[in-house]
Design an enzyme around this catalytic site. Structure first.
Site, PDB file in Angstrom:
ATOM      1  N   CYS A   1       0.809  -1.226   0.000  1.00 22.84           N
ATOM      2  CA  CYS A   1       0.000   0.000   0.000  1.00 22.84           C
ATOM      3  C   CYS A   1       0.840   1.273   0.000  1.00 22.84           C
ATOM      4  O   CYS A   1       0.630   2.179  -0.810  1.00 22.84           O
ATOM      5  CB  CYS A   1      -0.966   0.000   1.182  1.00 22.84           C
ATOM      6  SG  CYS A   1      -0.185   0.060   2.816  1.00 22.84           S
TER       7      CYS A   1
ATOM      8  N   HIS B   1      -2.489   1.230   6.901  1.00 20.52           N
ATOM      9  CA  HIS B   1      -2.872   1.165   5.492  1.00 20.52           C
ATOM     10  C   HIS B   1      -3.045   2.579   4.956  1.00 20.52           C
ATOM     11  O   HIS B   1      -3.368   3.508   5.701  1.00 20.52           O
ATOM     12  CB  HIS B   1      -4.175   0.374   5.308  1.00 20.52           C
ATOM     13  CG  HIS B   1      -4.472   0.047   3.875  1.00 20.52           C
ATOM     14  ND1 HIS B   1      -3.748  -0.873   3.148  1.00 20.52           N
ATOM     15  CD2 HIS B   1      -5.399   0.544   3.011  1.00 20.52           C
ATOM     16  CE1 HIS B   1      -4.226  -0.937   1.912  1.00 20.52           C
ATOM     17  NE2 HIS B   1      -5.226  -0.086   1.809  1.00 20.52           N
TER      18      HIS B   1
ATOM     19  N   HIS C   1      -5.794   2.122  -4.208  1.00 19.73           N
ATOM     20  CA  HIS C   1      -4.891   1.535  -3.215  1.00 19.73           C
ATOM     21  C   HIS C   1      -4.502   0.122  -3.612  1.00 19.73           C
ATOM     22  O   HIS C   1      -5.086  -0.486  -4.510  1.00 19.73           O
ATOM     23  CB  HIS C   1      -5.546   1.534  -1.829  1.00 19.73           C
ATOM     24  CG  HIS C   1      -6.661   0.545  -1.665  1.00 19.73           C
ATOM     25  ND1 HIS C   1      -6.912  -0.133  -0.497  1.00 19.73           N
ATOM     26  CD2 HIS C   1      -7.610   0.102  -2.546  1.00 19.73           C
ATOM     27  CE1 HIS C   1      -7.955  -0.927  -0.641  1.00 19.73           C
ATOM     28  NE2 HIS C   1      -8.405  -0.806  -1.857  1.00 19.73           N
TER      29      HIS C   1
END
Length: 379
Positions: A293, A341, A353
């Protein structure tokens, strides 16, 4: 009946894997420490044997089966979230290891240069001492001072002064260089210890990542093909519910206005990130074929000419924070309480993402996960 047996088996595995759900440290606390895994590194499977599946009751209804699959989905999501947090710890330690290695290389060069300069200065000081010895302990200028000739006397005074200054300069530089050399040596030792500490951190984080991912894969592998497909559907539904609930808390005007006023750098970052859609998530990866990520967001902003921290936790800690209602394309949305994240806002309530292992870079609702906050790399 097979479907129900497999779903129940997965639930049983969830219970057996409870030991793998130990909370991972958030960014505010010291992060577990960490070397980059070679491509194709093997996955460490938990050594504890999995219990046999127990059949579901014949009276179990389809909705009950969905409830069991939902529990499996939640457990898998938890495992991948913990793997994500450990990945952030791994990535941070990897960056620190690179930095320490670079510092050690610089210090090693400084030490070599310092040793060479000390040898050169010692030669100069030795030459001056030998010259004085040849002249009876007096430099040539001092001998001229003793001359009866006024002109030679004045010349001698100047030469004595020059000789004294030269000697003092050589000795002073020799002393400074020796002190610098001692400092370089101490710094090199300190950086070496830091390097080794970060390598240990990397190894621990790598082990945790592999264990969490292996556990999640094991859970999913016990399901039949149809159950895995239903699991994916439940995953999408959960994300949709979360995003819808988030949108309900945002004024319509906020969603419509968010995304306006993107900078040229923000547009470039979004263009890079969205061009990676379809590429697989691989932990620790920064492209070009795969990304985790924060690997995606850091590379996107580097491509836009604005280097940012490597990990989502460091991005949250170091980049300027803004209000969610003011976000625009290119801003980074940080998720979960431990900032484990990150996604990039692209406008219209959507972000891009790299979700987790087994998934590809994709577009998703900005509110599909719990938002911690928003940061702006080009503020």
């Amino acid at each position: 009946m097979n479907r129900r047996r497999c779903a129940a088996a997965a639930i049983t595995v969830v219970c057996a894997l409870g030991l793998l759900t130990v909370p991972v440290q958030a960014m505010a606390a010291p992060i577990p420490d960490v070397p980059t895994p070679p491509p194709g590194a093997s996955v460490t499977v938990p050594s504890a044997p999995l219990p046999p599946a127990s059949p579901l009751s014949p009276s179990t209804s389809p909705s009950a089966s969905d409830q069991e699959l939902e529990k499996v989905r939640e457990q898998i999501e938890t495992l991948y979230r913990k793997a994500g947090a450990a990945t952030d710890a791994y990535n941070l330690a990897q960056e620190q290891t690179k930095k320490q290695s670079g510092e050690i290389v610089k210090l090693a060069k400084a030490i070599v240069d310092g040793q060479a300069r000390i040898a050169e200065l010692k030669d100069q000081a030795g030459a001056q001492a030998r010259e004085q010895y040849r002249n009876g302990g007096l430099p040539p200028g001092a001998q001229l001072v003793l001359s009866d000739d006024p002109k030679l006397f004045l010349d001698g005074i100047n030469k004595v002064r020059q000789s004294q200054q030269a000697n003092q300069t050589v000795l002073a530089e020799l002393s400074r260089t020796q002190e610098d050399l001692e400092t370089y040596t101490q710094d090199a030792s300190t950086n070496w210890h830091k390097l080794e500490t970060n390598r240990v951190k990397q190894a621990k984080a790598k082990k945790k990542i592999n264990a969490q991912i292996a556990a999640a894969k094991k859970l999913e592998s016990r399901l039949e093909k149809k159950e895995r497909a239903r699991l994916r559907q439940l995953e999408r539904e959960a994300a949709s519910r979360a995003h819808t609930a988030w949108l309900a808390t945002r004024p319509v005007q906020t969603i419509e206005n968010a995304g306006s006023g993107a900078t040229s750098a923000g547009k470039a970052a979004v263009a890079f990130a969205t061009a990676q859609i379809g590429k697989p998530y691989v932990w620790g990866a920064t492209g070009p074929g795969s990304y985790d990520c924060s690997g995606l967001t850091s590379k996107a902003w580097a491509a836009a000419g604005r280097p940012i921290p490597r990990t989502s936790q460091e991005q949250w800690r170091l980049l300027p924070r803004i209000d969610i209602q003011d976000m625009r394309p290119g801003d980074l949305i940080i998720y979960h309480a431990d900032a484990s994240h990150v996604g990039m806002y692209v406008g219209d309530g959507t972000m891009v993402h790299s979700p987790r292992p087994g998934r590809n870079v994709t577009l998703a609702g900005a509110g599909s996960m719990k938002i911690l906050g928003v940061v702006r790399p080009d503020k």
